[in-house]
Design a protein around this motif. Structure first.
Motif, mmCIF file in Angstrom:
data_model
loop_
_atom_site.group_PDB
_atom_site.id
_atom_site.type_symbol
_atom_site.label_atom_id
_atom_site.label_comp_id
_atom_site.label_asym_id
_atom_site.label_seq_id
_atom_site.Cartn_x
_atom_site.Cartn_y
_atom_site.Cartn_z
ATOM 1 N N LEU A 50 0.723 -1.039 -0.040
ATOM 2 C CA LEU A 50 0.074 -0.048 -0.066
ATOM 3 C C LEU A 50 0.885 1.147 -0.063
ATOM 4 N N ARG A 51 2.012 1.247 0.842
ATOM 5 C CA ARG A 51 2.873 2.494 1.034
ATOM 6 C C ARG A 51 3.615 2.654 -0.580
ATOM 7 N N TYR A 52 3.837 1.626 -1.086
ATOM 8 C CA TYR A 52 4.339 1.928 -2.479
ATOM 9 C C TYR A 52 3.497 2.323 -3.540
ATOM 10 N N ALA A 53 2.151 1.716 -3.490
ATOM 11 C CA ALA A 53 1.173 2.132 -4.489
ATOM 12 C C ALA A 53 1.001 3.824 -4.052
ATOM 13 N N ASN A 54 0.894 4.089 -2.870
ATOM 14 C CA ASN A 54 0.579 5.385 -2.429
ATOM 15 C C ASN A 54 1.935 6.502 -3.040
ATOM 16 N N GLN A 55 2.976 6.001 -2.733
ATOM 17 C CA GLN A 55 4.002 6.786 -3.187
ATOM 18 C C GLN A 55 4.308 6.982 -4.812
ATOM 19 N N ASN A 56 3.824 5.948 -5.402
ATOM 20 C CA ASN A 56 3.967 5.796 -6.742
ATOM 21 C C ASN A 56 2.680 6.267 -7.405
ATOM 22 N N ARG A 57 1.752 6.386 -6.724
ATOM 23 C CA ARG A 57 0.052 6.749 -7.227
ATOM 24 C C ARG A 57 -0.339 5.639 -8.196
ATOM 25 N N ILE A 58 -0.066 4.465 -7.640
ATOM 26 C CA ILE A 58 -0.654 3.307 -8.651
ATOM 27 C C ILE A 58 -1.985 3.222 -8.234
ATOM 28 N N LYS A 59 -2.914 3.909 -8.848
ATOM 29 C CA LYS A 59 -4.368 3.704 -8.486
ATOM 30 C C LYS A 59 -5.184 2.497 -8.967
ATOM 31 N N LYS A 60 -4.427 2.016 -9.949
ATOM 32 C CA LYS A 60 -5.141 0.535 -10.346
ATOM 33 C C LYS A 60 -5.214 -0.599 -9.187
ATOM 34 N N LEU A 61 -4.280 -0.363 -8.140
ATOM 35 C CA LEU A 61 -4.116 -1.107 -7.279
ATOM 36 C C LEU A 61 -5.330 -1.238 -6.244
ATOM 37 N N PHE A 62 -6.621 -0.452 -6.396
ATOM 38 C CA PHE A 62 -7.483 -0.019 -5.855
ATOM 39 C C PHE A 62 -8.766 -0.396 -6.919
ATOM 40 N N GLU A 63 -8.411 -0.738 -7.945
ATOM 41 C CA GLU A 63 -9.523 -1.601 -8.808
ATOM 42 C C GLU A 63 -9.363 -2.989 -9.057
ATOM 43 N N ILE A 64 -8.454 -3.293 -8.397
ATOM 44 C CA ILE A 64 -8.111 -5.137 -8.632
ATOM 45 C C ILE A 64 -9.336 -5.998 -8.320
ATOM 46 N N GLY A 65 -9.721 -6.975 -9.106
ATOM 47 C CA GLY A 65 -10.815 -7.954 -8.797
ATOM 48 C C GLY A 65 -10.373 -9.328 -8.422
ATOM 49 N N ARG A 66 -9.139 -9.677 -8.645
ATOM 50 C CA ARG A 66 -8.556 -10.845 -8.454
ATOM 51 C C ARG A 66 -7.235 -10.746 -7.837
ATOM 52 N N VAL A 67 -6.719 -11.656 -7.020
ATOM 53 C CA VAL A 67 -5.674 -11.592 -6.299
ATOM 54 C C VAL A 67 -5.304 -13.135 -6.574
ATOM 55 N N CYS A 68 -3.915 -13.638 -7.128
ATOM 56 C CA CYS A 68 -3.364 -14.858 -7.073
ATOM 57 C C CYS A 68 -2.403 -14.725 -6.056
ATOM 58 N N VAL A 69 -2.326 -15.654 -5.084
ATOM 59 C CA VAL A 69 -1.348 -15.960 -4.079
ATOM 60 C C VAL A 69 -0.654 -17.099 -4.464
ATOM 61 N N MET A 70 0.886 -16.896 -4.477
ATOM 62 C CA MET A 70 1.697 -17.960 -5.166
ATOM 63 C C MET A 70 1.887 -18.963 -3.903
ATOM 64 N N GLY A 71 1.971 -18.441 -2.744
ATOM 65 C CA GLY A 71 2.238 -19.431 -1.459
ATOM 66 C C GLY A 71 1.758 -19.005 -0.364
ATOM 67 N N LEU A 72 2.101 -19.631 0.808
ATOM 68 C CA LEU A 72 1.670 -19.154 2.167
ATOM 69 C C LEU A 72 2.798 -18.571 2.941
ATOM 70 N N ASN A 73 3.801 -18.164 2.250
ATOM 71 C CA ASN A 73 4.930 -17.560 2.750
ATOM 72 C C ASN A 73 4.575 -15.864 3.112
ATOM 73 N N GLU A 89 -1.166 -19.720 12.002
ATOM 74 C CA GLU A 89 -0.025 -20.649 12.330
ATOM 75 C C GLU A 89 -0.693 -22.052 11.860
ATOM 76 N N MET A 90 -1.788 -22.303 11.720
ATOM 77 C CA MET A 90 -2.412 -23.644 11.421
ATOM 78 C C MET A 90 -2.181 -23.715 9.895
ATOM 79 N N ALA A 91 -2.350 -22.531 9.203
ATOM 80 C CA ALA A 91 -2.200 -22.675 7.634
ATOM 81 C C ALA A 91 -0.677 -22.418 7.210
ATOM 82 N N ALA A 92 -0.021 -21.652 8.153
ATOM 83 C CA ALA A 92 1.500 -21.596 7.328
ATOM 84 C C ALA A 92 2.006 -22.840 7.053
ATOM 85 N N GLN A 93 2.584 -23.301 6.076
ATOM 86 C CA GLN A 93 3.023 -24.392 6.037
ATOM 87 C C GLN A 93 4.581 -24.820 6.180
#
Length: 849
Positions: A66-89, A653-657
């Motif tokens: 969020l801080r990175y988006a605010n600094q660089n004015r990435i407004k698209k970050l607030f329009e995201i509909g889907r998030v793909c998570v690569m792992g539970l790290n 903790e129960m999900a972090a693999q």
């Protein structure tokens, strides 16, 4: 093959019925709409995919997103509909998730939206983590859908598992919505850690930890009174749109009709059964990471009116049908197919996103056959591969052979700490810090070299970079479709900023006056505080302010985090907002931070607003990784906080693999100075003795949720008081009498006193008055609102005993005497910086996360 599944809540719900019908009727064209599909590396292990015809897709939510988006004015970050998570790290994939979700919901509310819907896709265990956010997430308009991927038929391919996560609707179209949108189709590949073995000692230790957390109130199960107050403070919306009911001792029933799709719902068995927890932690889910293949749809060729006219058509409605891809029939029965009057379509690109943590490097090397169809002469050769892998793996010879197995014109982009942390990503903050360092280099140390990883990473095998193997850079954009416009766009990549510091005569005068005061410093031995501080060495105690803003990270101030360094005795955090680990690295440098985290004894969380604790799990995970790398055994970290924090930590903790967070928990409520106070457990006694603390206890303060201040005394004689978030509190004054240091929040300027009262914060002068009533030697103000980043207005009469905290300020206790003398120079310098800042971000009007 048709997949069947159950709706997330009762079909009687009108909202769910409507949503199901909408989703099941969704039908996507086989062609992608015209427009550029761009992929932008954000932070390490994070990508943003944008196309004008669909909502953006985000891959991973790392810390400080969020801080990175605010600094660089990435407004698209607030329009995201889907998030793909690569792992539970947590440190790479999830740490920035909650702060980003809450802030974007506030943005949607400010825009007049009624709901904010996001869908998450990731490995097994993601659902449980999203459930755990329900303990403190307070946004009734937020709707989250979670889909987990699982291995199918043992071949590494992935499909959504209908047994674990429920979706609305009854037909295959709903499933296709998950795997397809207007532009691309998504395919997941699951990589399991094949050799996951746990010793009997590890299993018994986990069972003991689970059993102790279940039975002992001080180890994470709150008293009924505290639990009821926490539930009341969080509000009903926290329960009706989360899974918190399953974790309460007295389970609270929720009417399914109260749950609007796709709100969270409990589908697991009762977590209070320790055998289930053991099975979940050790047997049910092996550690795994995701790989994603994104198949961009072909782009339909352009409609050719002249060809249509040649075939006997006249301009009119039939032209429109053909341009939309439909066939038409002439009066004589001739059928004209759309491809007859269109230029050839452009084949869509295939994009691979490869991810691995250190634990999965060997697995990735051993599973190269899973990518065979995307290499060389495979069925779907990839045109772009984004490698989110550790630098050690990228420089590995075997991995380079794997990379060379793709087509020669395949573009490889590497996104990791080596490429994106090669310079400070928050240059606005660094510029301010560089200027502040001209006042006092010991208090405001330059960050230009502290954020960079080990130099060995930046110099190792630089010959690996070629035209088709490039490092990710901030501002880099890769246009991946359509093919005739594909390119690597570096037009927004900025060269590292050169700090040309200029100072006017007034500022120079203030700095000179401060330095004269430091040189002329004479300790008053009749003052008990100064007599004590004079005897202290530079390596006895110091405070590093990692974040001095409230609610939302901004260009100049991160969210709350305070690091108390007692050097050889150990260290502790007082609140730990998102990005605290990165801020710690900017203060001390990454090599030294490893030593500091090994010595970490305690973390105290004052209350459950997310801006005060969302950096905790990253600190615990980084510490666990360091301990594992060094092969050493250390005592668990003592975490003290509200009872809901324990429940959140248990859920994650129960999900972090991959990670054993290695902590013990003690409730703030059981450190209150009242009769019947719970007996302090041996580990906490050991921690207090190690830190040299003769007193350490909590005081309830006056905030919008259950919140605690901290009182601590050291054997050397100094006393520190931390207010947390609060209105002026008489109890804090009584217990904090004659404090050496009072760290007090000052969220609002004095002219916004009405807002401070409404939101239960303090104004600048109120915080100063508390310090005066307490007879505190020094009052340090922090937790400033991000909506007005100006320097707080202070009356000249308080300048001798009040200090203003800035991010990355490292205040040694011996500096307390002269620190207030720096105020005039700091004020002049800070206001000049803000005036010159043409890119100051506009933040939503919100109080807390």
């Amino acid at each position: 093959k048709k997949m069947t599944h159950s709706p997330i809540s009762s079909s009687n719900s009108s909202t769910n019925t409507t949503t199901s019908q909408q989703n099941s009727n969704t039908s996507y064209s086989k062609f992608a709409p015209h427009g550029l599909l761009k992929i932008t590396p954000l932070l390490p292990q994070s990508l943003l995919l944008t196309h004008p015809s669909t909502s953006p897709l985000l891959i991973n939510t790392p810390p400080s997103l969020l801080r990175y988006a605010n600094q660089n004015r990435i407004k698209k970050l607030f329009e995201i509909g889907r998030v793909c998570v690569m792992g539970l790290n947590w440190s790479e994939c999830l740490s920035g998730c909650c702060g980003w979700m809450l802030t974007r919901t506030d943005v949607k509310r400010a825009q007049g939206r009624d709901t904010d819907e996001i869908s998450f896709h990731g490995p097994k265990g993601l659902y449980r983590i999203m459930e755990s956010f329900g303990w403190f997430l307070k946004r009734d308009m937020l709707r989250i859908g979670v889909w987990e991927w699982c291995e199918r038929d043992g071949n590494g391919l992935a499909s959504v598992n209908p047994g674990d996560v429920h979706l609305p609707g009854e037909d295959e179209a709903t499933w296709r919505d998950i795997l397809e949108d207007e532009v691309l189709r998504m395919k997941g590949i699951v990589f399991y850690e094949r050799d996951t073995h746990y010793t009997e000692q590890e299993k018994n230790s986990a069972m003991d930890r689970i059993q102790s957390k279940k039975e002992c109130p001080q180890n994470g199960v709150t008293s009924n009174e505290e639990q009821q107050q926490e539930e009341s403070d969080c509000g009903d919306e926290c329960h009706s749109h989360s899974t918190v009911s399953s974790f309460h001792n007295k389970r609270r029933r929720i009417d399914p009709q109260d749950l609007d799709w796709p709100s969270w719902r409990v589908t697991r068995t009762n977590p209070t059964d320790s055998s289930h927890l053991m099975s979940s932690h050790f047997m049910r889910e092996r550690p795994c990471v995701m790989q994603y293949a994104l198949h961009v749809k072909d782009t339909k060729g352009k409609f050719l009116p002249k060809e249509a006219i040649k075939m006997g058509l006249k301009p009119g409605p039939l032209f429109g049908q053909l341009s939309k891809g439909n066939s038409v029939t002439l009066d004589d029965g001739t059928v004209i197919q759309p491809e007859q009057v269109h230029s050839p379509s452009q084949k869509g690109a295939v994009i691979l996103v490869i991810y691995a943590t250190d634990n999965f490097c060997d697995e990735l090397l051993n599973r190269q056959l899973d990518f065979k169809e995307y290499q060389g002469d495979g069925a779907h050769p990839a045109q772009y591969v984004f490698h989110m892998v550790p630098p050690s793996l990228w420089h590995n010879q075997q991995y380079q052979q794997f990379v060379d197995g793709f087509q020669k014109d395949c573009q490889h982009v590497v996104s990791n700490n080596e490429t994106l942390y090669s310079r400070d990503i928050f240059e606005g903050s660094s510029f301010l810090q560089e200027k502040l360092s001209h006042i006092d280099q010991q208090i405001f140390c330059s960050t230009r070299t502290t954020i960079v990883p080990d130099e060995s990473l930046n110099t190792a095998k630089k010959s690996v970079w070629t035209k088709n193997k490039i490092p990710a850079q901030h501002g880099l954009q890769v246009v991946v479709h359509p093919r005739d416009k594909c390119r690597v766009d570096r037009s927004e990549v900025k060269a590292p900023q050169k700090f040309n510091i200029t100072m006017d005569d007034e500022l120079k005068g203030h700095i000179a006056e401060y330095k004269r005061a430091v040189e002329a410093c004479v300790w008053d031995r009749n003052n008990v505080h100064e007599a004590l501080l004079e005897q202290m060495s530079d390596t006895d105690a110091e405070i590093a302010f990692l974040g001095t803003g409230s609610a939302i990270p901004s260009k100049y101030r991160n969210v709350t985090g305070i690091f108390l360094n007692l050097f050889d005795a150990g260290n502790m955090f007082l609140d730990c907002g998102e990005g605290s680990y990165e801020q710690l690295c900017r203060v001390y440098g990454r090599p030294e931070v490893e030593d500091l985290l090994v010595k970490l004894q305690m973390v105290h969380i004052s209350h459950m607003h997310a801006d005060h604790h969302m950096g905790l799990l990253e600190v615990l995970e980084r510490r666990a990784q360091i301990i594992k790398k060094r092969g050493i055994a250390v005592q668990p970290v003592m975490i003290i906080g509200p009872g809901m924090l324990a429940k959140f930590l248990q859920g994650v903790e129960m999900a972090a693999q991959e990670t054993n967070f290695n902590y013990e928990f003690f409730s703030c409520n059981n450190l209150m100075p009242h009769e019947g106070r719970s007996e302090i457990p041996p580990r906490l006694e050991q921690v207090l003795e190690q830190l040299g603390l003769t007193e350490f206890y909590n005081i309830k303060v006056d905030h919008s949720c259950l919140a605690y201040g901290v009182i601590m005394k050291h054997k050397m004689g100094w006393k520190l008081v931390f207010s947390g978030d609060t209105r002026p509190c008489a109890s804090l004054v009584d217990h904090g009498k004659d404090a050496t240091i009072l760290i007090h929040e000052a969220t609002h300027d004095d002219e916004l006193h009405h807002e401070a009262v409404a939101r239960k914060h303090s104004t600048t002068n109120e915080a100063i008055s508390i310090g005066e009533e307490m007879r505190a030697y020094r009052t340090i103000l922090t937790h400033f609102s991000q909506r007005y980043p100006k320097f707080p207005k202070l009356h000249e009469t308080v300048a001798d005993h009040v200090g203003i905290a800035f991010d990355l300020c490292k205040l040694n206790f011996k500096s307390l005497k002269t620190f207030p003398k720096a105020l005039p120079a700091m004020q002049n310098l800070f206001e000049e910086t803000i005036m010159l800042d043409e890119d100051a971000e506009e933040l939503p009007d919100t109080d807390h996360l």
